[in-house]
Design a protein around this motif. Structure first.
Motif, PDB file in Angstrom:
ATOM      1  N   ASP A  62       0.819  -1.222   0.000  1.00 15.30           N
ATOM      2  CA  ASP A  62       0.000   0.000   0.000  1.00 15.30           C
ATOM      3  C   ASP A  62       0.851   1.269   0.000  1.00 15.30           C
ATOM      4  O   ASP A  62       0.584   2.211  -0.754  1.00 15.30           O
ATOM      5  CB  ASP A  62      -0.942   0.007   1.205  1.00 15.30           C
ATOM      6  N   ASN A  65       2.395   1.719  -3.388  1.00 14.68           N
ATOM      7  CA  ASN A  65       1.417   2.217  -4.362  1.00 14.68           C
ATOM      8  C   ASN A  65       1.255   3.728  -4.250  1.00 14.68           C
ATOM      9  O   ASN A  65       1.186   4.447  -5.254  1.00 14.68           O
ATOM     10  CB  ASN A  65       0.065   1.537  -4.157  1.00 14.68           C
ATOM     11  N   ASP A  66       1.163   4.212  -3.010  1.00 25.55           N
ATOM     12  CA  ASP A  66       1.045   5.655  -2.796  1.00 25.55           C
ATOM     13  C   ASP A  66       2.287   6.393  -3.286  1.00 25.55           C
ATOM     14  O   ASP A  66       2.195   7.455  -3.906  1.00 25.55           O
ATOM     15  CB  ASP A  66       0.822   5.953  -1.311  1.00 25.55           C
ATOM     16  N   SER A  67       3.468   5.817  -2.999  1.00 21.85           N
ATOM     17  CA  SER A  67       4.721   6.473  -3.380  1.00 21.85           C
ATOM     18  C   SER A  67       4.914   6.472  -4.890  1.00 21.85           C
ATOM     19  O   SER A  67       5.285   7.497  -5.484  1.00 21.85           O
ATOM     20  CB  SER A  67       5.914   5.762  -2.708  1.00 21.85           C
ATOM     21  N   GLY A  71      -0.176   8.775  -4.977  1.00 20.72           N
ATOM     22  CA  GLY A  71      -1.528   8.649  -4.447  1.00 20.72           C
ATOM     23  C   GLY A  71      -2.619   8.585  -5.503  1.00 20.72           C
ATOM     24  O   GLY A  71      -3.792   8.395  -5.171  1.00 20.72           O
ATOM     25  N   HIS A  73      -3.353   6.339  -7.584  1.00 21.43           N
ATOM     26  CA  HIS A  73      -4.012   5.032  -7.700  1.00 21.43           C
ATOM     27  C   HIS A  73      -5.347   5.011  -6.958  1.00 21.43           C
ATOM     28  O   HIS A  73      -6.264   4.285  -7.347  1.00 21.43           O
ATOM     29  CB  HIS A  73      -3.097   3.913  -7.187  1.00 21.43           C
ATOM     30  N   ARG A  74      -5.460   5.805  -5.905  1.00 19.76           N
ATOM     31  CA  ARG A  74      -6.716   5.871  -5.158  1.00 19.76           C
ATOM     32  C   ARG A  74      -7.828   6.487  -6.026  1.00 19.76           C
ATOM     33  O   ARG A  74      -8.984   6.029  -5.992  1.00 19.76           O
ATOM     34  CB  ARG A  74      -6.531   6.687  -3.876  1.00 19.76           C
ATOM     35  N   ASP A 101      -8.431  -3.289  -1.501  1.00 20.24           N
ATOM     36  CA  ASP A 101      -8.760  -1.922  -1.936  1.00 20.24           C
ATOM     37  C   ASP A 101     -10.092  -1.844  -2.674  1.00 20.24           C
ATOM     38  O   ASP A 101     -10.896  -0.930  -2.429  1.00 20.24           O
ATOM     39  CB  ASP A 101      -7.655  -1.367  -2.840  1.00 20.24           C
TER      40      ASP A 101
END
Length: 310
Positions: A62, A65-67, A71, A73-74, A101
């Motif tokens: 997670d 993914n953010d890095s 962000g 991807h959200r 998710d």
């Protein structure tokens, strides 16, 4: 060269997998050899290596993914859920969704839809007493998903473990189940689900064609297939910048944050080996789906493919 092509087709016929797209799809190699990133490996080696990648990255999945996506991807996953637009009563199978998710978004979406239904129903009954209104809300709270359910199926135990821990921490339990299973041989009956989703997972299955055929098998007539995946960037300048970022920055982030350069180097390479939008669309149609289309997000960095079992 001609003899080699004949041998390729003979091997595919033997495996029951001869298709019109034979040899044309990036990411799928003819016969027993296929790609693991930019390496050429056997089918069994690919399966084992991908399993090792996700065992390695599961705990940092997670945060990475953010890095990697800053962000974004959200936002992609929110758009994906709105495109699905599930209604109360929907039975969803989320494949390769171990960290939850999509499942958590599905639960939130259905809960909101149920609450809106309740509000509309109560507005049509202006003569209800306060007690009757309170009881209606209490009844709806006790079954906020109605008959809706989401089954998360993932081949990797570590990814499922992370998802279960997140679900417990975030308070998700109702209408949610976790199943260890292979996308190419799903442990479910025919025509069981209303919607099948796979988000950032299909490029990591060993045989995309088999995964698509299984998706078709487990969907009910009228059911919907939805896939969210990295794809081919349409803008030439952005494509060059994207390649630079992918190959020069993402593996470094993997090393710094997760202590794992190689796994994130593979993930970058696997995106370049994955079929572009039109090829994946053709593969989905080959599996039996109708009304297949796709929507590019951020100039094709990712794409949402959709199809129906009609």
């Amino acid at each position: 060269a001609a003899a080699g092509l004949c041998r390729c087709c003979a091997l595919l016929r033997h495996r029951g997998a001869l298709r019109p797209l034979c040899g044309s799809v990036r990411g799928l190699a003819a016969g027993p050899e296929m790609h693991f990133g930019f390496q050429t490996v056997t089918e069994e080696e690919r399966r084992e290596k991908i399993n090792q990648v996700f065992e390695s990255v599961a705990k940092k999945y997670d945060i990475m993914n953010d890095s990697m996506t800053l962000g974004i991807h959200r936002v992609w996953k929110d758009i994906f859920m709105h495109k699905m637009n599930p209604t109360p009563g929907t039975l969803l199978l989320d494949v390769a969704g171990g960290t939850g998710d999509i499942a958590f978004r599905f639960i939130n979406y259905v809960r909101s839809a149920r609450e809106l239904q309740l509000q509309r129903r109560l507005r049509h009954h202006q003569d209800l007493s306060w007690q009757e209104i309170a009881e209606s809300y209490q009844e709806d709270k006790s079954s906020s998903l109605g008959d809706s359910q989401v089954v998360v199926c993932d081949i990797n135990k570590e990814m499922l473990k992370v998802g279960k821990q997140k679900a417990q921490h975030l308070g998700y339990s109702e209408g949610l189940s976790w199943v260890l299973g292979n996308a190419e041989e799903l442990p479910f009956d025919d025509e069981k689900f209303d919607v099948y989703t796979i988000a950032f997972g299909i490029r990591n299955v060993t045989r995309i064609d088999l995964a698509l055929e299984e998706a078709f098998r487990v969907l009910k007539p009228g059911g919907r297939f939805l896939c969210l995946e990295f794809s081919q960037v349409s803008n030439p300048l952005l494509s060059r910048l994207y390649d630079l970022y992918s190959f020069q920055v993402i593996p470094v982030l993997g090393e710094v944050i997760a202590g794992d350069w190689k796994s994130y180097q593979y993930l970058v390479e696997s995106i370049r080996r994955f079929p572009p939008q039109e090829e994946l669309k053709a593969m989905i149609e080959d599996a039996g789906f109708s009304k297949v289309d796709y929507q590019n997000l951020n100039w094709g960095i990712v794409a949402i493919h959709s199809g129906f079992k009609l």
